[in-house]
Write a protein that holds these residues in place. Structure first.
Motif, PDB file in Angstrom:
ATOM      1  N   ALA A1259       0.850  -1.193   0.000  1.00  0.00           N
ATOM      2  CA  ALA A1259       0.000   0.000   0.000  1.00  0.00           C
ATOM      3  C   ALA A1259       0.877   1.231   0.000  1.00  0.00           C
ATOM      4  CB  ALA A1259      -0.890   0.008   1.240  1.00  0.00           C
ATOM      5  N   CYS A1260       0.414   2.285  -0.641  1.00  0.00           N
ATOM      6  CA  CYS A1260       1.162   3.545  -0.631  1.00  0.00           C
ATOM      7  C   CYS A1260       0.838   4.310   0.653  1.00  0.00           C
ATOM      8  CB  CYS A1260       0.777   4.382  -1.840  1.00  0.00           C
ATOM      9  SG  CYS A1260      -0.879   5.062  -1.701  1.00  0.00           S
ATOM     10  N   VAL A1261       1.467   5.457   0.838  1.00  0.00           N
ATOM     11  CA  VAL A1261       1.271   6.218   2.089  1.00  0.00           C
ATOM     12  C   VAL A1261      -0.154   6.763   2.203  1.00  0.00           C
ATOM     13  CG1 VAL A1261       2.096   8.164   3.435  1.00  0.00           C
ATOM     14  CG2 VAL A1261       3.662   6.966   1.932  1.00  0.00           C
ATOM     15  N   ALA A1262      -0.591   7.478   1.197  1.00  0.00           N
ATOM     16  CA  ALA A1262      -1.912   8.146   1.187  1.00  0.00           C
ATOM     17  C   ALA A1262      -2.115   9.020   2.428  1.00  0.00           C
ATOM     18  CB  ALA A1262      -3.012   7.124   1.012  1.00  0.00           C
ATOM     19  N   PHE A1263      -3.273   8.898   3.100  1.00  0.00           N
ATOM     20  CA  PHE A1263      -3.540   9.750   4.262  1.00  0.00           C
ATOM     21  C   PHE A1263      -2.597   9.389   5.394  1.00  0.00           C
ATOM     22  CE2 PHE A1263      -7.792  10.230   2.295  1.00  0.00           C
ATOM     23  CZ  PHE A1263      -7.844  11.610   2.303  1.00  0.00           C
ATOM     24  N   THR A1265      -0.596  12.137   4.983  1.00  0.00           N
ATOM     25  CA  THR A1265       0.378  13.117   4.505  1.00  0.00           C
ATOM     26  C   THR A1265       0.320  13.383   3.006  1.00  0.00           C
ATOM     27  OG1 THR A1265       1.981  11.323   4.536  1.00  0.00           O
ATOM     28  CG2 THR A1265       2.051  12.874   6.361  1.00  0.00           C
ATOM     29  N   CYS A1266      -0.050  12.393   2.189  1.00  0.00           N
ATOM     30  CA  CYS A1266       0.035  12.623   0.754  1.00  0.00           C
ATOM     31  C   CYS A1266      -1.073  13.574   0.300  1.00  0.00           C
ATOM     32  CB  CYS A1266      -0.066  11.303  -0.004  1.00  0.00           C
ATOM     33  SG  CYS A1266      -0.004  11.620  -1.774  1.00  0.00           S
ATOM     34  N   GLY A1267      -0.665  14.628  -0.346  1.00  0.00           N
ATOM     35  CA  GLY A1267      -1.617  15.655  -0.756  1.00  0.00           C
ATOM     36  C   GLY A1267      -2.585  15.186  -1.822  1.00  0.00           C
ATOM     37  N   LEU A1268      -2.249  14.104  -2.537  1.00  0.00           N
ATOM     38  CA  LEU A1268      -3.120  13.647  -3.614  1.00  0.00           C
ATOM     39  C   LEU A1268      -4.117  12.592  -3.160  1.00  0.00           C
ATOM     40  CD1 LEU A1268      -0.504  13.338  -6.505  1.00  0.00           C
ATOM     41  CD2 LEU A1268      -2.051  15.202  -6.026  1.00  0.00           C
ATOM     42  N   ALA A1269      -3.946  12.091  -1.949  1.00  0.00           N
ATOM     43  CA  ALA A1269      -4.770  10.949  -1.512  1.00  0.00           C
ATOM     44  C   ALA A1269      -6.255  11.307  -1.490  1.00  0.00           C
ATOM     45  CB  ALA A1269      -4.330  10.493  -0.133  1.00  0.00           C
ATOM     46  N   MET A1270      -7.058  10.383  -2.013  1.00  0.00           N
ATOM     47  CA  MET A1270      -8.514  10.556  -1.959  1.00  0.00           C
ATOM     48  C   MET A1270      -9.108   9.563  -0.969  1.00  0.00           C
ATOM     49  SD  MET A1270      -9.337  10.755  -5.961  1.00  0.00           S
ATOM     50  CE  MET A1270      -8.537  11.847  -7.076  1.00  0.00           C
ATOM     51  N   MET A1302      -2.886  -1.570  -3.021  1.00  0.00           N
ATOM     52  CA  MET A1302      -3.841  -0.466  -2.834  1.00  0.00           C
ATOM     53  C   MET A1302      -3.105   0.868  -2.923  1.00  0.00           C
ATOM     54  SD  MET A1302      -6.287   0.164   0.452  1.00  0.00           S
ATOM     55  CE  MET A1302      -7.636  -0.873  -0.078  1.00  0.00           C
ATOM     56  N   THR A1303      -3.768   1.832  -3.518  1.00  0.00           N
ATOM     57  CA  THR A1303      -3.240   3.205  -3.486  1.00  0.00           C
ATOM     58  C   THR A1303      -4.374   4.158  -3.102  1.00  0.00           C
ATOM     59  OG1 THR A1303      -3.742   3.495  -5.829  1.00  0.00           O
ATOM     60  CG2 THR A1303      -1.505   2.849  -5.291  1.00  0.00           C
ATOM     61  N   GLY A1304      -3.975   5.315  -2.613  1.00  0.00           N
ATOM     62  CA  GLY A1304      -4.985   6.289  -2.183  1.00  0.00           C
ATOM     63  C   GLY A1304      -5.500   7.149  -3.314  1.00  0.00           C
ATOM     64  N   CYS A1305      -4.905   7.013  -4.506  1.00  0.00           N
ATOM     65  CA  CYS A1305      -5.363   7.798  -5.651  1.00  0.00           C
ATOM     66  C   CYS A1305      -4.931   7.090  -6.928  1.00  0.00           C
ATOM     67  CB  CYS A1305      -4.810   9.226  -5.566  1.00  0.00           C
ATOM     68  SG  CYS A1305      -3.136   9.373  -6.215  1.00  0.00           S
ATOM     69  N   PRO A1306      -5.336   7.572  -8.091  1.00  0.00           N
ATOM     70  CA  PRO A1306      -4.998   6.840  -9.312  1.00  0.00           C
ATOM     71  C   PRO A1306      -3.549   7.026  -9.768  1.00  0.00           C
ATOM     72  CG  PRO A1306      -6.846   8.347  -9.650  1.00  0.00           C
ATOM     73  CD  PRO A1306      -6.277   8.663  -8.338  1.00  0.00           C
ATOM     74  N   ALA A1307      -2.721   7.789  -9.012  1.00  0.00           N
ATOM     75  CA  ALA A1307      -1.314   7.911  -9.412  1.00  0.00           C
ATOM     76  C   ALA A1307      -0.647   6.546  -9.418  1.00  0.00           C
ATOM     77  CB  ALA A1307      -0.577   8.859  -8.487  1.00  0.00           C
ATOM     78  N   GLY A1308      -1.164   5.647  -8.599  1.00  0.00           N
ATOM     79  CA  GLY A1308      -0.763   4.241  -8.684  1.00  0.00           C
ATOM     80  C   GLY A1308       0.643   3.933  -8.191  1.00  0.00           C
ATOM     81  N   CYS A1309       1.086   4.602  -7.107  1.00  0.00           N
ATOM     82  CA  CYS A1309       2.464   4.417  -6.640  1.00  0.00           C
ATOM     83  C   CYS A1309       2.823   2.962  -6.338  1.00  0.00           C
ATOM     84  CB  CYS A1309       2.728   5.282  -5.414  1.00  0.00           C
ATOM     85  SG  CYS A1309       2.748   7.032  -5.801  1.00  0.00           S
ATOM     86  N   THR A1310       1.902   2.165  -5.810  1.00  0.00           N
ATOM     87  CA  THR A1310       2.249   0.761  -5.530  1.00  0.00           C
ATOM     88  C   THR A1310       1.810  -0.168  -6.665  1.00  0.00           C
ATOM     89  OG1 THR A1310       0.235   0.527  -4.243  1.00  0.00           O
ATOM     90  CG2 THR A1310       2.251   0.886  -2.999  1.00  0.00           C
TER      91      THR A1310
HETATM   92  S1  SF4 Z   1      -0.747   6.587  -5.028  1.00  0.00           S
HETATM   93 FE1  SF4 Z   1      -1.600   8.620  -4.778  1.00  0.00          FE
HETATM   94  S2  SF4 Z   1      -2.182   8.658  -2.630  1.00  0.00           S
HETATM   95 FE2  SF4 Z   1      -0.755   6.988  -2.837  1.00  0.00          FE
HETATM   96  S3  SF4 Z   1       1.210   7.911  -2.333  1.00  0.00           S
HETATM   97 FE3  SF4 Z   1       0.984   7.919  -4.574  1.00  0.00          FE
HETATM   98  S4  SF4 Z   1       0.184   9.948  -4.973  1.00  0.00           S
HETATM   99 FE4  SF4 Z   1      -0.156   9.586  -2.794  1.00  0.00          FE
END
Ligand code: SF4
Length: 1395
Positions: A1259-1263, A1265-1270, A1302-1310
């Motif tokens: 899982a990525c960081v998301a909430f 701290t991440c400003g893009l997390a939804m 899982m990621t907190g947004c569609p940037a798809g870091c993981t």
């Molecule tokens: S996937 Fe989105 S929410 Fe998760 S760390 Fe990357 S930018 Fe932030």
């Protein structure tokens, strides 16, 4: 009787809750069923009246259970205008538990009393704004009630309400004297209206014509005297049980009384003495001579005191008698400690081990009953234990002074005596002494000592006060503090920050009270805010030689509250100052030190005042200059007001300086689309001669809106589940309140002439029932403004992402209409519209990434950086973030967001030495939030660094011979390679390639060294920076490179802009070349089909010597051909698709000057890490360790960070990070193998008994701290896995790997777009669900559902996993199975992704 009580409650209250249907349903009567959370319903009722109205609860049929429900919340409820009427059948034991937990306890023993006390209770609660408990007996016979009195009730209530309205109700006070006076005041006023006396006691016989020698207090149902001769005996029936000052009791007992009996219907009271009996005893201590005082229990059905009873009472010598019949009570059932609270107990157990003595532990309830959890009972126990230890000390001293004591033994005893208050040493000497004692069983003195042997050790005594234990009043706390005993008391405060009440300050008061006491250690901690500080406080409390009070915060509502919520609530509470973290050690004052240590940045006024009194505040502020007085004081209220009026002033000034018709544009925007549109409209309006201003929606209040001249234009996008964007939420809230609550709705905004444009995606919610979320904020804004009297100038226009030209399609129509309505459509526009500023401009103007970063980091008036510098700092490895858990809260307080920074180190190939590890570990302790995160780019990132520590952090990273360049921004990101612990030689070669490519693609600007490392700029800027690869424009977007070594595709090479697949010779010792891939990438924009994920395409094969040049040339082609207009389509994957793969390849080959040869065969089998131990061909050992989502931290159960630090101290090899966010302890020498194994085992880091699903998750960081997390990701995925794991286990798939990401947004870091099961955050709690990614990352997953919540995820996966378990083919992976069985089609090209 309940009927009369309930009717009065209804007349007097704003809301009546009833547990059975006594009153017919009506607007202000709410029925609460037995399975509802009663306390939550009470809270809601008060919220509905904004805490002002009186609420009454009429509780029948639940006298046994209700007190246990109420007790844990007594602190919170006591300070509310609340009456709780409890009907009891006979036994008062349960309800008497509420004695002293709540301010008032009234008792009615007959119908008329119940009637009167109901009125008293209502007005007492209303006037004192405190809770009144009124207990009455069930009685169907209401004949005794005075009908005339009943008729009067309405008028009585009317009169009294007028009467109380004149009183000052603002400051509830709950000291006993004030409470009693308030009670007396209310009863005397009520007596005046009823024309009958309302006394605190009623008497039998009523008239005393003879001398009283015996007083009998009766606390029970109408138990009247049935005695032939009453001479000299007075029966007294208390109507109020608490508070009851001694003076009032003495007043009731005639002076010559020689005997006093307290007879109570407390059949199951667990101790010998009851609260009322103790009050009587206490009062009579002032009489000389003190009368004989006895107590007794009135058995079931005892309704009269007969001659024989009286005779027995007068002649008994027993302290406690029984009258009537009794049924043996059933053994007590111990309550359960709520799950969350166990964490504090676990920490205590872990810290003090066998020394931990939980004095009010639940394990004592089978022996001592429920009272065992009572803190005062616990104090009794500790007192007993300490007395026994004192006896032991005395015996030891006697033996030391005894000349016959053998030398050896004498020395042991002396040593123990000297160290008896030292936990460790006293235990060691104690064990030796016990061994000696056990050798001699004749000496009576030694035998006595042996009996006391457990006291040789010094226990750590803890009393825990929480929801499962009895509460402790201030008097109980006072007992403990005044005892001077070495005992620790831990108060666990569980009210979530978001459910707090304005007067919910009991726990704070406890801290202040204890500090004011002067001789106690006091600490306020929050386990989920700072584990280390919590441990420190608990250890300091244990060391303190006297009483200690530790206030622990643990916000939760039930066992079902998720850890994420506990964490969030804790953060909110600490950050806002609601729960300050501090430690107070009065011994330091004596030593000349500073007794107060503040561990959090915000404190509330009460604490600040205390500190001020103590003259410590100035010292604290000096030692923590960041805490300014204004923050410590009013938490920004004045500041906020001042800012508002200044802004209004400036605005008015502006209005009067211009002539053109004003157009005020307000926008609400999360992603920047609406903001861009608003600013463009503003500049076009200015060109047309309008007086224009543009600002965020939240910058205007409803009041100020009505004062706007001209036209008001609103542009809002749509967030999450049809919510307004963040910077418009405050305005929306006030708009909704105005629309719901204001009476003169239709005129409120009558001066406002408005136009609204909304942006949304009509396909975002595929289900028909969710269609109303489309553009909901703009629709709501438009309709509510009209409702409040606003004049709509143009119909609402809505832009849809799905339209041919996106939202622009409608926008163009709308804009043209605006100019027409404003009468400026005919204005000839000669001026060129200013070009909007894009990131490309910012880059070019930045002077090679300098911007104004230097100035920004030294500006301490804000915790953040200028918005134009934020994209630039990414090139320096720094991301500005803010704690999103507290964003709204801070905004409401007028504070800027809680800015902090994430810093990422450059570690090509993810390797570092133990020395570097130790330096980075120290850095997170000193400047970060105490944790490190292994990122999916094989680097370490550090979160929570404040601006003031930013430069120091970067310098420390550089001192560790690492840097933070080339990890972010529009340049090459940290390059990654397979971690392959089994192939030492191959790893060496690919790692070298990583280093070489990283070196070649490194930005050449000297800005980094100048800003962060204080290297001076060349004088006069004579020599300019030069970026031979990137140019001053840098790349159009970020750029990612990976090198994979088959058969493991742990780096997910297909998801990178540029990839290399190593082709190894037959012996497995040498890389003979690489297949080259281009055009991979994961990020998308939801709803924007121009964006898509893509797996990289192979374009040929190169030799190792050619690989670095290829990296450079591919980068150059992207630099020159990438899209610089729309960042959404600027990644290399779009360049490749736009140019066509062949043309792209040809352009690369042209720049290389040679052609790539045909690609070589390769085969991947997985994209996961190989956990556990391996030994490489060089004889060195490797341990691949699972670290959930890459978060390296110490928790109550597992101290991973400490463990790794211990390993780094002795390890001679390296640490290797993996792109799956795990860690390989690499190249372990055989001579340190056993030591490292021991450390792994000691810190529980070698546990490999985890499910296949968990081991394959990330899982990525998301909430937060991440400003893009939804949506949540890192904090939520482990919770979801707990549940999906159970489904797998039920189907026999515990050990089967299913790649779930899982990621907190569609940037798809993981990289969820290539997972077998993927989730991408869409809105809080809602995810896009993907299925069918290739098991080794070779194939894209397919969107399966567009908007799933947890229940839906589980409902989907339960049958699907079962199906997989039953019908899979031999070795078939889940990703293949869902395609074969038709859940999703395979995605063979990016275009199929959205279809
Ligand atoms: S996937 Fe989105 S929410 Fe998760 S760390 Fe990357 S930018 Fe932030």
């Amino acid at each position: 009787m309940s009927m009369h009580v309930a009717r009065i409650a209804q007349l007097a209250s704003q809301t009546v809750l009833q547990t059975s249907s006594v009153l017919p349903s009506s607007d202000n009567v709410v029925f609460v069923s037995s399975n509802e959370d009663l306390v939550a319903t009470l809270r809601c009722s008060f919220q509905a009246h904004h805490g002002n109205g009186l609420v009454s609860l009429v509780a029948s049929d639940c006298a046994e259970t209700l007190p246990r429900q109420l007790l844990p919340h007594a602190g919170e409820l006591s300070h509310l205008p609340l009456v709780i009427h409890i009907e009891v059948e006979q036994d008062l034991s349960s309800v008497f538990l509420l004695h002293s937990a709540f301010p008032y306890l009234l008792l009615s023993t007959n119908t008329l009393e119940a009637y009167d006390n109901s009125i008293v209770a209502s007005f007492l609660a209303r006037s004192s704004r405190l809770t009144v408990i009124h207990v009455y007996f069930r009685d169907e016979d209401v004949a005794g009630i005075n009908r005339d009195a009943l008729l009067e009730e309405k008028s009585i209530l009317d009169h009294l309400s007028k009467d109380t309205a004149s009183n000052d109700l603002s400051t509830p006070k709950d000291d006993a004297g004030t409470l009693w006076n308030a009670y007396r005041d209310v009863t005397s006023r009520l007596s005046h209206f009823t024309s009958r006396p309302l006394r605190s006691f009623s008497f039998q016989p009523l008239e005393q014509e003879f001398e009283v020698h015996t007083v009998i207090f009766i606390i029970g149902q109408d138990c009247l005297p049935d005695i032939s001769e009453l001479t000299g005996v007075q029966f007294i029936y208390p109507r109020i049980i608490a508070p009851l000052p001694s003076s009032s009791i003495l007043e009731a007992i005639p002076p010559d009384t020689t005997r006093v009996f307290v007879l109570e219907q407390l059949l199951e009271w667990p101790t010998k003495w009851t609260p009322f009996h103790l009050e009587v005893v206490h009062a009579l201590q002032q009489r000389k001579p003190i009368p004989v005082i006895r107590s007794g229990i009135l058995g079931q059905g005892k309704t009269s005191i007969t001659d024989s009873d009286l005779e027995m009472l007068l002649n008994t010598s027993e302290d406690r008698v029984q009258l009537g019949s009794f049924v043996t009570p059933s053994p007590p059932v111990p309550p359960l400690i709520p799950k969350h609270e166990l964490s504090y107990i676990k920490v205590l157990k872990g810290l003090f081990d066998i020394r931990f003595e939980h004095l009010n532990s639940l394990s004592l309830t089978p022996t001592y009953g429920h009272l065992a959890t009572n803190p005062e009972f616990a104090l009794g126990r500790v007192r007993g234990q300490l007395e026994e230890r004192a006896r032991l000390v005395k015996l030891v001293e006697d033996l030391i002074h005894d000349s016959n004591t053998a030398d050896n033994f004498h020395s042991l005893l002396s040593n123990w005596h000297f160290h008896r208050d030292d936990a460790l040493t006293s235990h060691t000497f104690g064990l030796e002494i016990v061994q000696e004692l056990e050798r001699d069983d004749c000496n009576p003195m030694l035998k006595q000592m042996l009996k006391l042997k457990q006291h040789f050790s010094l226990p750590s005594h803890w009393i825990v006060v929480s929801s499962w234990s009895y509460d402790i009043g201030f008097s109980g706390l006072h007992h403990i503090l005044s005892s001077g005993l070495r005992v620790n008391i831990l108060f666990i405060h569980t009210i979530p920050y978001t459910l707090r009440q304005s007067n919910d300050h009991r726990q704070h008061d406890i801290g202040l009270y204890a500090m004011n006491y002067g001789s106690a250690y006091v600490a306020s901690v929050a386990l989920y805010s700072s584990y280390a500080r919590t441990m420190q406080a608990l250890v300091e409390a244990d060391h303190f030689n006297g009483p200690s009070v530790v206030l622990g915060y643990l916000p939760y509502q039930s066992d079902q509250t998720s850890a994420v919520d506990v964490l969030k609530e804790t953060r909110l509470a600490v950050d806002s100052g609601y729960w300050p973290l501090y430690r107070w050690d009065p011994t330091k004052d004596v030593e000349g030190g500073e007794p107060f240590s503040l561990d959090s940045d915000s404190v509330k006024n009460d604490l600040a005042q205390f500190l001020d009194q103590q003259n410590h505040l100035s010292q604290v502020i000096r030692s923590k200059p960041a805490i300014a007085n204004e923050i410590v004081g009013g938490l920004g209220n004045d500041l906020k007001e001042a800012r508002r009026s200044k802004a209004r002033e400036a605005y008015n000034k502006l209005l009067h300086t211009v002539d053109a018709p004003p157009m005020r544009i307000f926008y609400a925007s999360d992603g920047g689309g609406a903001e861009k549109m608003a600013k463009r409209l503003a500049s076009r309006g200015t060109i047309r001669g309008l007086d224009v201003s543009v600002t965020t929606l939240d910058s205007i209040s409803i009041d100020a809106l009505n004062d706007q001249d001209g036209y008001v234009v609103f542009i809002t996008s749509t967030a999450g589940q049809g919510e307004p964007p963040q910077n418009g939420r405050k305005f929306f809230r006030s708009l909704n309140s105005a629309a719901n609550l204001v009476n003169n709705k239709a005129t409120l905004l009558s001066k406002v002439r408005y136009l609204v444009f909304g942006l949304g995606d009509s396909h975002y919610w595929p289900r028909v029932e969710d269609a109303h979320f489309y553009n909901r904020p703009s629709k709501e804004l438009d309709s509510k403004l009209a409702l409040l009297g606003g004049q709509r100038i143009l119909d609402l226009h809505m832009g849809d992402i799905q339209d041919a030209d996106g939202p622009e399609t409608q926008y163009k129509v709308w804009e043209a209409r605006i100019w027409k309505v404003l009468g400026v459509d005919a204005v000839e526009v000669s001026e060129k519209e200013p070009e909007s500023i894009t990131l490309e401009h910012v880059k070019a103007a930045s002077n090679y990434l300098r911007g104004t970063i230097s100035e920004g980091i030294s500006d301490m008036s804000t915790g953040g950086l200028a918005s134009s510098d934020r994209p630039l700092t990414k090139y320096h490895g720094i991301w500005q973030q803010d704690d999103r858990d507290v964003r709204e809260e801070r905004q409401a307080q007028g504070l800027e967001p809680a800015y902090n920074f994430m810093v990422r180190a450059r570690m090509p190939g993810g390797s570092c030495t133990p020395e570097q590890w130790l330096k980075l570990d120290r850095l997170v302790n000193e400047y970060g939030n105490g944790t490190m995160k292994i990122s999916t780019r094989q680097t370490l990132q550090f979160h929570g660094i404040l601006k003031k520590y930013l430069k120091k952090s970067i310098q420390d990273i550089n001192k560790a011979l690492l840097d933070t360049l080339e990890v972010g921004g529009d340049v090459n990101s940290n390059i990654v390679c397979s971690s392959i612990p089994t192939m030492f030689k191959i790893h060496d070669q690919v790692h070298n390639l990583c280093m070489n490519i990283s070196e070649r693609l490194m930005p050449r600007t000297t800005a980094y060294h100048e800003i962060w490392l204080d290297n001076k700029m060349v004088a006069g800027h004579a020599v300019k920076d030069l970026e031979p690869i990137y140019s001053e424009w840098y790349l159009p977007r970020k750029f990612k490179i990976a090198i994979a070594v088959p058969p493991t595709n742990d780096v997910d090479v297909f998801t990178n802009d540029l990839g290399y697949i190593a082709i190894v010779d037959c012996e497995g010792k040498k890389v003979i070349g690489y297949n080259v891939l281009v055009g991979g990438g994961m990020g998308t924009t939801l709803g924007n089909q121009k964006t898509y994920p893509r797996v990289a395409s192979i374009i040929g094969f190169c030799t190792p010597e050619q690989a670095v040049d290829i990296a450079e040339k591919v980068t150059l082609v992207q630099r020159d051909y990438g899209d610089r207009v729309d960042r959404k389509t600027a990644r290399l994957k779009y360049t490749v698709d736009r140019m066509g793969l062949d043309k792209f390849k040809a352009e690369v080959e042209k720049r290389l000057g040679f052609s790539l040869s045909g690609h070589r065969p390769y085969s991947f089998t997985q994209n996961l890490d190989q956990y556990g131990w391996t030994t490489s061909e060089n004889g060195k050992h490797y341990f691949t360790m699972f670290i959930e989502n890459g978060r390296i931290q110490d928790t109550a159960n597992k101290e991973v960070r400490t463990g790794l630090r211990e390993i780094a101290k002795i390890h001679k090899g390296t640490f290797r990070l993996t792109t799956n966010q795990h860690l390989v302890i690499s190249e372990i020498e055989t001579d340190s193998l056993s030591q490292i194994r021991n450390i792994l085992s000691r810190y529980h880091m070698d546990n490999r008994d985890l499910s296949g699903l968990r081991l394959s998750s990330s899982a990525c960081v998301a909430f937060p701290t991440c400003g893009l997390a939804m949506a949540e990701s890192e904090r939520y995925l482990p919770i979801l896995i707990d549940k999906v794991e159970m489904i797998c286990e039920e189907n026999g798939l515990r050990n089967d790997s299913i790649v779930m990401r899982m990621t907190g947004c569609p940037a798809g870091c993981t990289r969820p777009n290539v997972a077998e099961i993927g989730f991408m955050g869409k809105a809080p709690g809602a995810y896009v669900m993907l299925l069918g990614g290739g098991a080794y990352g070779q194939r894209l997953a397919k969107v399966y559902r567009e908007n799933v919540t947890e229940p839906e995820i589980l409902a989907i996966l339960t049958p699907m996993i079962k199906h997989y378990a039953l019908d899979r083919m031999e070795g078939e992976r889940f990703g293949e199975f869902v395609i074969r069985t038709g859940y999703v089609p395979p995605v063979t090209s990016s275009q199929e992704y959205w279809k």
